[in-house]
Design an enzyme around this catalytic site. Structure first.
Site, PDB file in Angstrom:
ATOM      1  N   ASP A 207       0.861  -1.182   0.000  1.00 46.12           N
ATOM      2  CA  ASP A 207       0.000   0.000   0.000  1.00 46.12           C
ATOM      3  C   ASP A 207       0.896   1.231   0.000  1.00 46.12           C
ATOM      4  O   ASP A 207       2.117   1.126   0.186  1.00 46.12           O
ATOM      5  CB  ASP A 207      -0.990  -0.022   1.172  1.00 46.12           C
ATOM      6  CG  ASP A 207      -0.334   0.150   2.531  1.00 46.12           C
ATOM      7  OD1 ASP A 207       0.872  -0.178   2.657  1.00 46.12           O
ATOM      8  OD2 ASP A 207      -1.003   0.599   3.469  1.00 46.12           O
TER       9      ASP A 207
ATOM     10  N   TYR B 193       3.020   4.701   0.694  1.00 44.09           N
ATOM     11  CA  TYR B 193       3.704   5.291   1.842  1.00 44.09           C
ATOM     12  C   TYR B 193       2.698   6.129   2.630  1.00 44.09           C
ATOM     13  O   TYR B 193       1.835   6.791   2.051  1.00 44.09           O
ATOM     14  CB  TYR B 193       4.853   6.182   1.384  1.00 44.09           C
ATOM     15  CG  TYR B 193       5.988   5.466   0.688  1.00 44.09           C
ATOM     16  CD1 TYR B 193       6.655   4.408   1.296  1.00 44.09           C
ATOM     17  CD2 TYR B 193       6.415   5.883  -0.580  1.00 44.09           C
ATOM     18  CE1 TYR B 193       7.724   3.774   0.666  1.00 44.09           C
ATOM     19  CE2 TYR B 193       7.492   5.244  -1.209  1.00 44.09           C
ATOM     20  CZ  TYR B 193       8.132   4.188  -0.589  1.00 44.09           C
ATOM     21  OH  TYR B 193       9.182   3.570  -1.215  1.00 44.09           O
TER      22      TYR B 193
ATOM     23  N   PHE C  37       6.731   2.303  -4.356  1.00 46.63           N
ATOM     24  CA  PHE C  37       8.131   2.478  -3.967  1.00 46.63           C
ATOM     25  C   PHE C  37       8.716   3.841  -4.332  1.00 46.63           C
ATOM     26  O   PHE C  37       9.791   4.197  -3.858  1.00 46.63           O
ATOM     27  CB  PHE C  37       9.026   1.368  -4.554  1.00 46.63           C
ATOM     28  CG  PHE C  37       8.705   0.003  -4.032  1.00 46.63           C
ATOM     29  CD1 PHE C  37       8.962  -0.340  -2.712  1.00 46.63           C
ATOM     30  CD2 PHE C  37       8.126  -0.951  -4.860  1.00 46.63           C
ATOM     31  CE1 PHE C  37       8.651  -1.602  -2.223  1.00 46.63           C
ATOM     32  CE2 PHE C  37       7.816  -2.222  -4.382  1.00 46.63           C
ATOM     33  CZ  PHE C  37       8.085  -2.547  -3.049  1.00 46.63           C
TER      34      PHE C  37
ATOM     35  N   HIS D 137      10.615  -9.182   0.490  1.00 49.55           N
ATOM     36  CA  HIS D 137      10.373  -7.745   0.355  1.00 49.55           C
ATOM     37  C   HIS D 137      11.664  -6.969   0.637  1.00 49.55           C
ATOM     38  O   HIS D 137      12.481  -7.390   1.462  1.00 49.55           O
ATOM     39  CB  HIS D 137       9.277  -7.321   1.340  1.00 49.55           C
ATOM     40  CG  HIS D 137       8.699  -5.978   1.058  1.00 49.55           C
ATOM     41  ND1 HIS D 137       9.266  -4.813   1.549  1.00 49.55           N
ATOM     42  CD2 HIS D 137       7.621  -5.595   0.338  1.00 49.55           C
ATOM     43  CE1 HIS D 137       8.554  -3.783   1.141  1.00 49.55           C
ATOM     44  NE2 HIS D 137       7.560  -4.217   0.407  1.00 49.55           N
TER      45      HIS D 137
END
Length: 223
Positions: free
Chosen positions: A64, A66, A77, A186
């Site tokens: 989801d 930031y 990202f 991740h």
């Protein structure tokens, strides 16, 4: 929410009529009117605007947006120039440098990737300020599943980069033998050392694209 246009609108039009999407729309509308929510409403579908369906070569799935001020702008990202590079992106850049020898840039704006056909898609597209995953389970997952199905229906080589368990849960939707799936932990500081570092997603992506006669991605980020 900002409008979706072009081929994305055509392939997703059935979603807009479904009960879950109507509920999601009302939920998101209320959240933006009563709370601080990211990204800005005009940027919710920025990933789709930047990377049209017929241009998608690579899909990078995030979780989801930031959740701190000034960070999220609709590309997973990525952050705008002038915003401190978040820890996960710091690790992505480290792997990029180790993998391809690319210089690490001073900013985290990944628009160049999106413009080349890298769909930077979160599985949940909005979040309340300072509350990660606060909009999980509200319908976004159904909508982004529809996006992934539309991509999977494209009968041409596409690379799916799945970092972390939420992204990897989407692998079951990817059946086309023309599509390459690359999986790794991740890139967050909590998990990057469990196999993200050294996974070489950038070179593997380009090797696959080139093997299929497709222009590779220039992963360098200009200053």
């Amino acid at each position: 929410m900002a409008a979706i246009d072009g081929l994305w609108k055509e392939v997703l039009k059935e979603e807009f009529a479904k009960d879950y999407y109507r509920d999601l729309y009302e939920f998101v509308k209320k959240e933006y009117s009563t709370k601080v929510v990211y990204p800005p409403a005009s940027n919710i579908f920025q990933a789709l605007h930047k990377t049209p369906l017929d241009k998608v070569k690579v899909v990078i799935l995030g979780q989801d947006p930031y959740h701190n001020p000034g960070q999220a702008h609709g590309l997973c990202f990525s952050v705008q120039k002038g915003v401190e590079i978040p820890p996960s992106l710091v690790n992505i850049y480290k792997e990029l440098s180790d993998d391809l020898g690319v210089a690490i840039p001073s900013h985290g704006y990944l628009e160049k990737w999106a413009d080349q056909g890298v769909l930077l898609l979160n599985t949940v597209l909005t979040v309340e300020a300072h509350k990660p995953m606060s909009h999980r389970g509200r319908g976004w997952e159904d909508f982004t599943d529809a996006i992934i199905r539309a991509i999977c229906a494209q009968d041409r080589p596409i690379v799916f980069i799945l970092w972390g368990k939420p992204a990897q849960s989407k692998e079951k939707m990817i059946h086309n033998p023309e599509h390459l799936v690359l999986k790794a932990p991740h890139p967050s500081p909590l998990s990057a050392y469990r196999g993200f570092f050294g996974s070489k997603p950038f070179s593997k992506t380009n090797e696959y694209l080139v093997s299929k006669g497709i222009e590779p991605i220039d992963w360098t980020i200009p200053e």
